[in-house]
Design an enzyme around this catalytic site. Sequence first.
Site, PDB file in Angstrom:
ATOM      1  N   TYR A 280      54.574  68.585  22.558  1.00  0.00           N
ATOM      2  CA  TYR A 280      53.805  67.919  21.388  1.00  0.00           C
ATOM      3  C   TYR A 280      54.559  68.075  20.021  1.00  0.00           C
ATOM      4  CZ  TYR A 280      50.153  67.327  17.577  1.00  0.00           C
ATOM      5  OH  TYR A 280      49.617  66.863  16.595  1.00  0.00           O
TER       6      TYR A 280
ATOM      7  N   GLN B 182      48.914  57.986  11.212  1.00  0.00           N
ATOM      8  CA  GLN B 182      48.237  58.914  11.871  1.00  0.00           C
ATOM      9  C   GLN B 182      48.306  58.642  13.394  1.00  0.00           C
ATOM     10  OE1 GLN B 182      46.911  61.123   9.441  1.00  0.00           O
ATOM     11  NE2 GLN B 182      48.168  59.569   8.124  1.00  0.00           N
TER      12      GLN B 182
ATOM     13  N   THR C 103      42.293  57.031  22.022  1.00  0.00           N
ATOM     14  CA  THR C 103      41.420  58.375  21.710  1.00  0.00           C
ATOM     15  C   THR C 103      40.444  57.997  20.324  1.00  0.00           C
ATOM     16  OG1 THR C 103      43.088  59.189  20.031  1.00  0.00           O
ATOM     17  CG2 THR C 103      43.252  59.775  22.535  1.00  0.00           C
ATOM     18  N   GLY C 104      40.799  56.924  19.394  1.00  0.00           N
ATOM     19  CA  GLY C 104      39.949  56.426  18.554  1.00  0.00           C
ATOM     20  C   GLY C 104      38.828  55.799  18.841  1.00  0.00           C
TER      21      GLY C 104
ATOM     22  N   ASP D 161      48.774  48.238  19.937  1.00  0.00           N
ATOM     23  CA  ASP D 161      49.341  49.538  20.353  1.00  0.00           C
ATOM     24  C   ASP D 161      50.597  50.027  19.479  1.00  0.00           C
ATOM     25  OD1 ASP D 161      49.566  51.477  23.166  1.00  0.00           O
ATOM     26  OD2 ASP D 161      50.964  51.719  21.805  1.00  0.00           O
ATOM     27  N   ILE D 162      50.851  51.322  18.946  1.00  0.00           N
ATOM     28  CA  ILE D 162      51.870  51.541  18.079  1.00  0.00           C
ATOM     29  C   ILE D 162      53.282  51.285  18.776  1.00  0.00           C
ATOM     30  CG2 ILE D 162      51.912  54.019  19.143  1.00  0.00           C
ATOM     31  CD1 ILE D 162      52.285  53.149  15.381  1.00  0.00           C
TER      32      ILE D 162
ATOM     33  N   ASN E 248      45.974  72.241  11.471  1.00  0.00           N
ATOM     34  CA  ASN E 248      44.660  72.323  11.949  1.00  0.00           C
ATOM     35  C   ASN E 248      43.433  71.812  11.246  1.00  0.00           C
ATOM     36  OD1 ASN E 248      46.267  74.398  13.599  1.00  0.00           O
ATOM     37  ND2 ASN E 248      44.561  74.229  14.942  1.00  0.00           N
TER      38      ASN E 248
ATOM     39  N   ASP F  15      44.788  50.307  15.914  1.00  0.00           N
ATOM     40  CA  ASP F  15      44.609  51.499  16.759  1.00  0.00           C
ATOM     41  C   ASP F  15      44.519  50.801  18.131  1.00  0.00           C
ATOM     42  OD1 ASP F  15      42.831  53.684  18.091  1.00  0.00           O
ATOM     43  OD2 ASP F  15      42.773  54.245  16.119  1.00  0.00           O
TER      44      ASP F  15
ATOM     45  N   LYS G 294      56.377  65.728  17.340  1.00  0.00           N
ATOM     46  CA  LYS G 294      56.253  65.613  16.035  1.00  0.00           C
ATOM     47  C   LYS G 294      57.450  66.100  15.102  1.00  0.00           C
ATOM     48  CE  LYS G 294      51.961  64.426  15.534  1.00  0.00           C
ATOM     49  NZ  LYS G 294      51.282  63.403  14.637  1.00  0.00           N
TER      50      LYS G 294
HETATM   51  C1  UD2 Z   1      47.854  72.097  17.111  1.00  0.00           C
HETATM   52  C2  UD2 Z   1      48.418  72.073  15.649  1.00  0.00           C
HETATM   53  C3  UD2 Z   1      47.635  71.320  14.655  1.00  0.00           C
HETATM   54  C4  UD2 Z   1      47.312  69.922  15.103  1.00  0.00           C
HETATM   55  C5  UD2 Z   1      46.784  69.945  16.484  1.00  0.00           C
HETATM   56  C6  UD2 Z   1      46.782  68.514  17.196  1.00  0.00           C
HETATM   57  C7  UD2 Z   1      49.269  74.638  15.499  1.00  0.00           C
HETATM   58  C8  UD2 Z   1      49.430  75.817  15.058  1.00  0.00           C
HETATM   59  N1  UD2 Z   1      48.377  73.518  15.096  1.00  0.00           N
HETATM   60  O1  UD2 Z   1      46.725  72.746  16.933  1.00  0.00           O
HETATM   61  O2  UD2 Z   1      48.260  71.335  13.457  1.00  0.00           O
HETATM   62  O3  UD2 Z   1      48.715  69.273  15.043  1.00  0.00           O
HETATM   63  O4  UD2 Z   1      47.690  70.764  17.426  1.00  0.00           O
HETATM   64  O5  UD2 Z   1      45.844  68.682  18.315  1.00  0.00           O
HETATM   65  O6  UD2 Z   1      50.192  74.327  16.339  1.00  0.00           O
HETATM   66  N2  UD2 Z   1      40.845  76.926  21.850  1.00  0.00           N
HETATM   67  C9  UD2 Z   1      39.882  77.640  22.522  1.00  0.00           C
HETATM   68  N3  UD2 Z   1      38.699  77.195  22.985  1.00  0.00           N
HETATM   69  C10 UD2 Z   1      38.644  75.759  23.112  1.00  0.00           C
HETATM   70  C11 UD2 Z   1      39.849  74.992  22.423  1.00  0.00           C
HETATM   71  C12 UD2 Z   1      40.627  75.646  21.857  1.00  0.00           C
HETATM   72  O7  UD2 Z   1      39.981  79.056  22.446  1.00  0.00           O
HETATM   73  O8  UD2 Z   1      37.659  75.359  23.679  1.00  0.00           O
HETATM   74  C13 UD2 Z   1      41.890  77.639  21.189  1.00  0.00           C
HETATM   75  C14 UD2 Z   1      43.427  77.305  21.652  1.00  0.00           C
HETATM   76  O9  UD2 Z   1      43.881  77.783  22.815  1.00  0.00           O
HETATM   77  C15 UD2 Z   1      43.930  77.538  20.158  1.00  0.00           C
HETATM   78  C16 UD2 Z   1      43.015  77.611  19.197  1.00  0.00           C
HETATM   79  O10 UD2 Z   1      41.958  77.499  19.704  1.00  0.00           O
HETATM   80  O11 UD2 Z   1      44.599  78.904  20.330  1.00  0.00           O
HETATM   81  C17 UD2 Z   1      43.485  76.264  18.526  1.00  0.00           C
HETATM   82  O12 UD2 Z   1      43.366  75.047  19.221  1.00  0.00           O
HETATM   83  P1  UD2 Z   1      43.258  73.635  19.029  1.00  0.00           P
HETATM   84  O13 UD2 Z   1      43.439  72.637  20.252  1.00  0.00           O
HETATM   85  O14 UD2 Z   1      42.069  73.307  18.060  1.00  0.00           O
HETATM   86  O15 UD2 Z   1      44.498  73.398  18.009  1.00  0.00           O
HETATM   87  P2  UD2 Z   1      45.987  73.600  18.108  1.00  0.00           P
HETATM   88  O16 UD2 Z   1      46.251  75.089  17.552  1.00  0.00           O
HETATM   89  O17 UD2 Z   1      46.551  73.466  19.189  1.00  0.00           O
END
Ligand code: UD2
Length: 332
Positions: free
Chosen positions: A143, A75, A36-37, A55-56, A172, A32, A147
């Site tokens: 992102y 990861q 962020t970890g 570093d990776i 998620n 790591d 991936k």
């Molecule tokens: C993406 C991927 C997930 C993983 C992750 C890594 C999708 C569907 N999922 O997650 O699998 O790879 O990236 O980071 O692409 N939100 C709020 N308020 C906040 C924070 C977030 O409303 O304070 C919303 C955000 O706008 C989104 C949802 O919550 O609509 C989920 O956001 P996230 O950052 O938890 O995860 P997500 O979906 O970008």
Amino acid sequence: MAKYLITGIAGFIGSSLARAVLAQGDQVRGVDNLSTGKLENLDDISGRIDFQRADILDLAAMQTACRGVDYVLHQAAVPSVPRSVLDPMENNRSNLDGTLTLLLAARDAGVKRVVFAASSSVYGDTPVLPKREDMPPRPVSPYAVAKLASEYYMTSFYRCYGLETVCLRYFNIFGPRQDPSSPYSGVLAKFITQMLRGETPTIFGDGKQSRDFTYIENAVAANLLACHAPANLVVGGVFNIATGKRTDLNEAFQILKRLTGFSGNAEYGPERAGDVKHSLADITRARECLGYAPTVQFEEGLRLTLEWYRGNASIPKASQTSKIPEIVSSNS
Ligand code: UD2
């Protein structure tokens, strides 16, 4: 006794994997760069793992780390959609060049199998639900692009060099130790810690966006299965790792209100650029090929996560940044 290398071991998923590998009696090495970890995620197991701060992107360090290793659980990443929108070059280095560097090292060291933390984000704005692995991906954020390209490298290393690879598309993932303290943190870690402190969470958009939120234990189990599943069923393949159910953010907030006793309302802010609207997995392929079955469902996972944050003397402070102005969607 098998030896596992976990990249990103000080992260929330990496450190959970480390505990599970140790619990099954195998050896753990971890790398790591601590960007962020956090080392505190490894406090209780630090004497039982071979931790190398590296570093990776450092090929020589990855070559050293891969020496004598049977399985790699990759990861390490900068795990954030909005951060990738803000800094696509950093995203590309960590999330794509990092994967390629690791694959080169794993190939040359004769590693048996590499399992990769892929992402549901690769489905992007495909309108069809649930998402199946045979759908053409339509990534939206940088992102998701990194991936997806990493998945292609994984499969390419299998096809060109015979290195066994398996990609797990995480949906998620949430649970204990997820860091709530950055504006880029996962939504549930942020909301839980905010609500436990009596602070008001902000929902970006109308809250109707939905996710197949998946408790960490399910992702850990999938990784261990992926190392040992029959090669003819899994190598070179991609698998959804999820629960097969989705919850929208308004519902998630209401469930958390009930579980935490928070009495306020959420604030609403602009929609986030690069966001996917709905995400839900078909997990048939993982069931059939990996023998995967989610054992912890959403609400139980939330309870376990809450319990952990409550039992943790100092609840990490969630980021109070309710929006990230530079990257808020122009059409919101
Ligand atoms: C993406 C991927 C997930 C993983 C992750 C890594 C999708 C569907 N999922 O997650 O699998 O790879 O990236 O980071 O692409 N939100 C709020 N308020 C906040 C924070 C977030 O409303 O304070 C919303 C955000 O706008 C989104 C949802 O919550 O609509 C989920 O956001 P996230 O950052 O938890 O995860 P997500 O979906 O970008």
